[in-house]
Design an enzyme around this catalytic site. Sequence first.
Site, PDB file in Angstrom:
ATOM      1  N   ASN A 148       0.848  -1.185   0.000  1.00 16.80           N
ATOM      2  CA  ASN A 148       0.000   0.000   0.000  1.00 16.80           C
ATOM      3  C   ASN A 148       0.885   1.237   0.000  1.00 16.80           C
ATOM      4  O   ASN A 148       1.934   1.258   0.653  1.00 16.80           O
ATOM      5  CB  ASN A 148      -0.928   0.029   1.218  1.00 16.80           C
ATOM      6  N   ARG A 188      -0.014  12.743   6.693  1.00 19.54           N
ATOM      7  CA  ARG A 188       0.842  13.829   7.166  1.00 19.54           C
ATOM      8  C   ARG A 188       1.750  13.344   8.304  1.00 19.54           C
ATOM      9  O   ARG A 188       1.406  12.404   9.035  1.00 19.54           O
ATOM     10  CB  ARG A 188      -0.003  15.002   7.637  1.00 19.54           C
ATOM     11  N   TRP A 239      -1.964   7.966  10.930  1.00 16.09           N
ATOM     12  CA  TRP A 239      -2.746   6.888  10.349  1.00 16.09           C
ATOM     13  C   TRP A 239      -4.154   6.913  10.931  1.00 16.09           C
ATOM     14  O   TRP A 239      -4.368   6.561  12.090  1.00 16.09           O
ATOM     15  CB  TRP A 239      -2.111   5.534  10.664  1.00 16.09           C
ATOM     16  N   GLU A 261      -1.147   0.754  -5.685  1.00 16.71           N
ATOM     17  CA  GLU A 261      -0.833   2.113  -6.129  1.00 16.71           C
ATOM     18  C   GLU A 261       0.355   2.158  -7.079  1.00 16.71           C
ATOM     19  O   GLU A 261       0.412   3.016  -7.973  1.00 16.71           O
ATOM     20  CB  GLU A 261      -0.560   3.015  -4.912  1.00 16.71           C
ATOM     21  N   ASP A 297      -6.080  21.875   8.782  1.00 20.48           N
ATOM     22  CA  ASP A 297      -6.399  20.798   7.843  1.00 20.48           C
ATOM     23  C   ASP A 297      -7.225  21.275   6.655  1.00 20.48           C
ATOM     24  O   ASP A 297      -7.634  22.431   6.574  1.00 20.48           O
ATOM     25  CB  ASP A 297      -7.142  19.682   8.581  1.00 20.48           C
TER      26      ASP A 297
END
Length: 499
Positions: A188, A193, A206, A252, A301
């Site tokens: 993965n 951040r 996470w 990915e 954010d």
Amino acid sequence: MAYRSFGKFVEALKQAGQLERVAVPVDTDLLIAEWADREMKSAGGGKALLFEQPLVDGRTSQFPVAINTMGSRKRIAMALGRETVDEIAQEIQLILKAKPPTDLREGWSLLKQGIHLLHARPKNVKEGACQEMIEILDERPTPNAQRRTSNGITLADLPILKCWPKDGGRFITLPQVHTRDPESGARNVGCNRMQVFDEPTTAMHWQVHKVGAQHGKVYYERGGRMPFAVTLGGDPVYSFAATAPLPDGLDEILFAGFLRKKSVELVRCKTIEVDVPADVDFVLEGYVQPGEVRPEGPFGDHTGFYTAVEDYPVFHLTAITHRRDAIYPTTIVGKPPMEDFYMGDATVRIFLPVFKMNFPELVDMTLPPEGVFHNLVFVSIRKQYPYQAFKVMHGLWGMGQMMFSKYIVVVDEDCDVHNTSEVLFRLCANTDPARDTTVIKNPSDSLDHAPTEQNIGSHMGFDATRKLPGENYHRPWPELLKMTEEAQALVDALQKKTD
């Protein structure tokens, strides 16, 4: 086209007139963020910025800072190697048409198979530009770490930004976090951040719904530390793939190979058994220890608000490697519009053919910037039967990260979902609140501060389509005002004569 380095992408932006170079020294503490925020909110997303002399604690960093590199429709298309993002959607549509799937699960499966065959499978190489300079930090390096070519850099030397005044510190905001499931071996790459605590440690943000956190849980249950790597830069498709909400099982790295039409070359890290793209600019190698957490935040954010301080795992660095000509890529998030809107919009455009496979009535879909991704979805459909709009809403809420969509507005096919004014007109004109809304309970985005409890909340759907018999509407539906095509053509001709 595939970019051989992040620097090549920056050069392409320059050649296209999409880059502004900033030669004067600019501090990484708030000032680069303020400059970039102004640029992102200018017409069309402004230009990409390259700060050639970023200041870190009063010292000029040896690494330039690039920001807003994907913050317009043109630049995100360039990052993905296309003239427009819609070209990728057409390529995906061709894959799906080869053997039309009967449902969404089969659609994703077919897409994965097609991507796997189209220049997507990665290649392992023995060395890469990302390891031209190596700094081993772990006192017990693995046998992989015997070669050492270092200029002694630490995290303190990287031009990592402090973006907003009340941020808890400096944050790495555009990382590619490479993890593996220790049982299945599934890879993965996410974008999480990272708050810098000190030279050897950072936080790893996470969220509970993220795959990286799920991998970590398996390691924690085994009681062993979890090795993983963080990469920065390289071909911009890596960052895009890391941020895209891909379905489980779609790698990915495979997706990045499909986007760039060239296999990704992978090189083994120096202190951990993890493979990373060989052409990235920086690699941060390290691990998290089960049960070790530290307070992370606050952080300004993408919601436009500071997220609260919470405990998150601690990432321990064992090595930093980088290219000699490395550029530090970063972004900032906040009140929209920002660079991340264009990345999210591209994701919707690219995967729209897959949504249409599951919802044949779906015409178009968008996530307006005001909704900061999950908060607002506009969908247009070809309506054929009563309550079809509600069927589409509930179907979308059951699809991966679409479960976080706080508000879904469904309109008729003749409404342009990219024109927020037109959608709001239909919402106000075509709905009766008691009849045309539904409220459900569903998981919520961890960063959404509105729900009473984190990760759990309610979502609302609006049926702003015309009403059919059987939908508790007992009057003739009125006709929408529209000028004749003949009158429009005549006035077009007359206006040309007056120009």
